[in-house]
Structure formats: C-alpha cells, structure tokens
Scaffold this motif. Structure first.
Motif, PDB file in Angstrom:
ATOM      1  N   GLY A  68       0.806  -1.209   0.000  1.00 37.97           N
ATOM      2  CA  GLY A  68       0.000   0.000   0.000  1.00 37.97           C
ATOM      3  C   GLY A  68       0.840   1.261   0.000  1.00 37.97           C
ATOM      4  N   CYS A  69       2.111   1.141   0.335  1.00 40.33           N
ATOM      5  CA  CYS A  69       2.998   2.305   0.362  1.00 40.33           C
ATOM      6  C   CYS A  69       3.630   2.596  -0.998  1.00 40.33           C
ATOM      7  CB  CYS A  69       4.118   2.082   1.379  1.00 40.33           C
ATOM      8  SG  CYS A  69       3.523   1.904   3.064  1.00 40.33           S
ATOM      9  N   ALA A  70       3.453   1.694  -1.943  1.00 38.06           N
ATOM     10  CA  ALA A  70       4.060   1.873  -3.263  1.00 38.06           C
ATOM     11  C   ALA A  70       3.357   2.993  -4.012  1.00 38.06           C
ATOM     12  CB  ALA A  70       3.982   0.576  -4.057  1.00 38.06           C
ATOM     13  N   THR A  71       4.108   3.707  -4.838  1.00 38.94           N
ATOM     14  CA  THR A  71       3.517   4.777  -5.628  1.00 38.94           C
ATOM     15  C   THR A  71       2.885   4.194  -6.880  1.00 38.94           C
ATOM     16  OG1 THR A  71       5.573   5.154  -6.819  1.00 38.94           O
ATOM     17  CG2 THR A  71       5.199   6.463  -4.831  1.00 38.94           C
ATOM     18  N   ALA A  72       1.892   4.862  -7.389  1.00 36.58           N
ATOM     19  CA  ALA A  72       1.209   4.399  -8.592  1.00 36.58           C
ATOM     20  C   ALA A  72       2.030   4.691  -9.841  1.00 36.58           C
ATOM     21  CB  ALA A  72      -0.153   5.064  -8.702  1.00 36.58           C
ATOM     22  N   GLN A  73       2.908   5.670  -9.774  1.00 34.88           N
ATOM     23  CA  GLN A  73       3.702   6.059 -10.933  1.00 34.88           C
ATOM     24  C   GLN A  73       5.178   5.842 -10.620  1.00 34.88           C
ATOM     25  OE1 GLN A  73       2.958  10.008 -12.234  1.00 34.88           O
ATOM     26  NE2 GLN A  73       4.727  10.079 -13.557  1.00 34.88           N
ATOM     27  N   PRO A  74       5.871   5.072 -11.477  1.00 36.84           N
ATOM     28  CA  PRO A  74       7.294   4.854 -11.220  1.00 36.84           C
ATOM     29  C   PRO A  74       8.104   6.138 -11.363  1.00 36.84           C
ATOM     30  CG  PRO A  74       6.667   3.944 -13.339  1.00 36.84           C
ATOM     31  CD  PRO A  74       5.397   4.408 -12.679  1.00 36.84           C
ATOM     32  N   GLN A  75       9.075   6.322 -10.516  1.00 38.08           N
ATOM     33  CA  GLN A  75       9.883   7.537 -10.527  1.00 38.08           C
ATOM     34  C   GLN A  75      11.317   7.290 -10.999  1.00 38.08           C
ATOM     35  OE1 GLN A  75       8.672  10.614  -9.880  1.00 38.08           O
ATOM     36  NE2 GLN A  75       6.677   9.654  -9.701  1.00 38.08           N
ATOM     37  N   TRP A  76      11.707   6.048 -11.222  1.00 38.77           N
ATOM     38  CA  TRP A  76      13.091   5.757 -11.578  1.00 38.77           C
ATOM     39  C   TRP A  76      13.477   6.357 -12.915  1.00 38.77           C
ATOM     40  CZ3 TRP A  76      13.976   3.255 -16.083  1.00 38.77           C
ATOM     41  CH2 TRP A  76      12.904   2.572 -16.636  1.00 38.77           C
ATOM     42  N   GLN A  77      12.552   6.485 -13.849  1.00 39.06           N
ATOM     43  CA  GLN A  77      12.916   6.974 -15.176  1.00 39.06           C
ATOM     44  C   GLN A  77      13.393   8.415 -15.149  1.00 39.06           C
ATOM     45  OE1 GLN A  77       9.721   6.273 -14.404  1.00 39.06           O
ATOM     46  NE2 GLN A  77       8.368   7.858 -15.159  1.00 39.06           N
ATOM     47  N   HIS A  78      12.956   9.190 -14.150  1.00 35.43           N
ATOM     48  CA  HIS A  78      13.398  10.579 -14.067  1.00 35.43           C
ATOM     49  C   HIS A  78      14.879  10.661 -13.698  1.00 35.43           C
ATOM     50  CE1 HIS A  78       9.381  12.120 -14.584  1.00 35.43           C
ATOM     51  NE2 HIS A  78       8.951  11.262 -13.678  1.00 35.43           N
ATOM     52  N   GLN A  79      15.384   9.661 -13.010  1.00 38.15           N
ATOM     53  CA  GLN A  79      16.784   9.673 -12.599  1.00 38.15           C
ATOM     54  C   GLN A  79      17.678   9.029 -13.643  1.00 38.15           C
ATOM     55  OE1 GLN A  79      16.494   7.558  -8.940  1.00 38.15           O
ATOM     56  NE2 GLN A  79      15.484   9.229  -7.872  1.00 38.15           N
ATOM     57  N   VAL A  80      17.192   7.979 -14.303  1.00 39.20           N
ATOM     58  CA  VAL A  80      18.024   7.218 -15.225  1.00 39.20           C
ATOM     59  C   VAL A  80      17.941   7.764 -16.646  1.00 39.20           C
ATOM     60  CG1 VAL A  80      18.418   4.929 -16.185  1.00 39.20           C
ATOM     61  CG2 VAL A  80      17.763   5.162 -13.805  1.00 39.20           C
ATOM     62  N   VAL A  84      12.400  11.528 -22.416  1.00 34.34           N
ATOM     63  CA  VAL A  84      11.936  10.149 -22.313  1.00 34.34           C
ATOM     64  C   VAL A  84      11.009  10.005 -21.114  1.00 34.34           C
ATOM     65  CG1 VAL A  84      12.652   7.758 -21.956  1.00 34.34           C
ATOM     66  CG2 VAL A  84      13.967   9.235 -23.471  1.00 34.34           C
ATOM     67  N   ALA A  85      11.375  10.618 -20.007  1.00 33.80           N
ATOM     68  CA  ALA A  85      10.527  10.554 -18.820  1.00 33.80           C
ATOM     69  C   ALA A  85       9.170  11.190 -19.083  1.00 33.80           C
ATOM     70  CB  ALA A  85      11.219  11.236 -17.641  1.00 33.80           C
ATOM     71  N   SER A  86       9.154  12.264 -19.850  1.00 33.41           N
ATOM     72  CA  SER A  86       7.891  12.927 -20.187  1.00 33.41           C
ATOM     73  C   SER A  86       7.009  12.025 -21.044  1.00 33.41           C
ATOM     74  CB  SER A  86       8.188  14.234 -20.922  1.00 33.41           C
ATOM     75  OG  SER A  86       7.010  14.827 -21.361  1.00 33.41           O
ATOM     76  N   VAL A  87       7.611  11.333 -22.001  1.00 29.98           N
ATOM     77  CA  VAL A  87       6.849  10.416 -22.846  1.00 29.98           C
ATOM     78  C   VAL A  87       6.304   9.249 -22.024  1.00 29.98           C
ATOM     79  CG1 VAL A  87       7.044   8.771 -24.759  1.00 29.98           C
ATOM     80  CG2 VAL A  87       8.048  11.034 -24.961  1.00 29.98           C
ATOM     81  N   VAL A  88       7.137   8.708 -21.142  1.00 34.80           N
ATOM     82  CA  VAL A  88       6.687   7.606 -20.284  1.00 34.80           C
ATOM     83  C   VAL A  88       5.537   8.065 -19.401  1.00 34.80           C
ATOM     84  CG1 VAL A  88       7.362   6.072 -18.397  1.00 34.80           C
ATOM     85  CG2 VAL A  88       8.888   6.397 -20.338  1.00 34.80           C
ATOM     86  N   ASP A  89       5.631   9.258 -18.831  1.00 35.31           N
ATOM     87  CA  ASP A  89       4.536   9.788 -18.010  1.00 35.31           C
ATOM     88  C   ASP A  89       3.261   9.927 -18.834  1.00 35.31           C
ATOM     89  OD1 ASP A  89       6.162   9.908 -15.811  1.00 35.31           O
ATOM     90  OD2 ASP A  89       6.584  12.058 -15.999  1.00 35.31           O
ATOM     91  N   GLY A  90       3.390  10.373 -20.074  1.00 33.77           N
ATOM     92  CA  GLY A  90       2.229  10.502 -20.942  1.00 33.77           C
ATOM     93  C   GLY A  90       1.592   9.165 -21.263  1.00 33.77           C
TER      94      GLY A  90
END
Length: 95
Positions: free
Chosen positions: A21-33, A38-44
């Motif tokens: 239940g503590c996990a986020t719904a949206q992965p955040q690793w792509q913003h760092q790697v 690319v992160a914007s496209v993945v978010d879209g």
C-alpha cells in the motif's frame, strides 16, 4: 494460559500487503536514469495508454522553420552515411 501462535506465513502475507500500500502508482526511476524527454513520454503513456490510437485534433501551429530544416538535414546526413564499426563484436556465452 494458552496463547495462539500466528503462523509466520500469515505474518509475511500481512506485511507484504501493508507495504504494498505504500508503493507509488507512478514509477519515478525513469526521471533519474533517463532524460527528461523520455521521462515525459513515459509519463504521458502512463496517463493515457491509448494516446497512439487517438489522432490529435490540433495541428502544429508554431515551428521555427530554419531550426527544423537543420534538424531534418542533420538527421538525413547521419542516416545516409552511418559510421563504420571500429572494432570486433564479441559475444560471450557461458564461461
């Protein structure tokens, strides 16, 4: 006085459910790697997975013609004359 022991398996299941239940719904690793584009496209894609099937109804209304021409010309040059391989390709399988 008798006490009941809670099976370790049940404790493990409860722990996984609580921490899940503590996990986020949206992965955040792509913003760092990955880069910002690319992160914007993945978010879209996460926000609207069916966006590719839906054609956009708004045409591109503003573009810098000179910059766009330079980008297209550079792309055409790189595709028409790819760089030659400079070394051997080694594939290690097993040990």
């Amino acid at each position: 006085m008798k006490t009941k022991k809670i099976p370790q398996f049940l404790v493990s299941i409860i722990t996984v459910l609580v921490l899940g239940g503590c996990a986020t719904a949206q992965p955040q690793w792509q913003h760092q790697v990955l880069g910002g584009a690319v992160a914007s496209v993945v978010d879209g894609q996460i926000a609207n997975p069916d966006a590719a099937a839906e054609p956009g109804d708004q045409p591109i209304v503003e573009s810098d013609g000179n910059k766009t021409k330079k980008v297209v010309d550079a792309w055409r040059e790189s595709v028409s004359a790819p760089q030659a391989s400079t070394g051997d390709i080694v594939i290690n399988v097993g040990q």
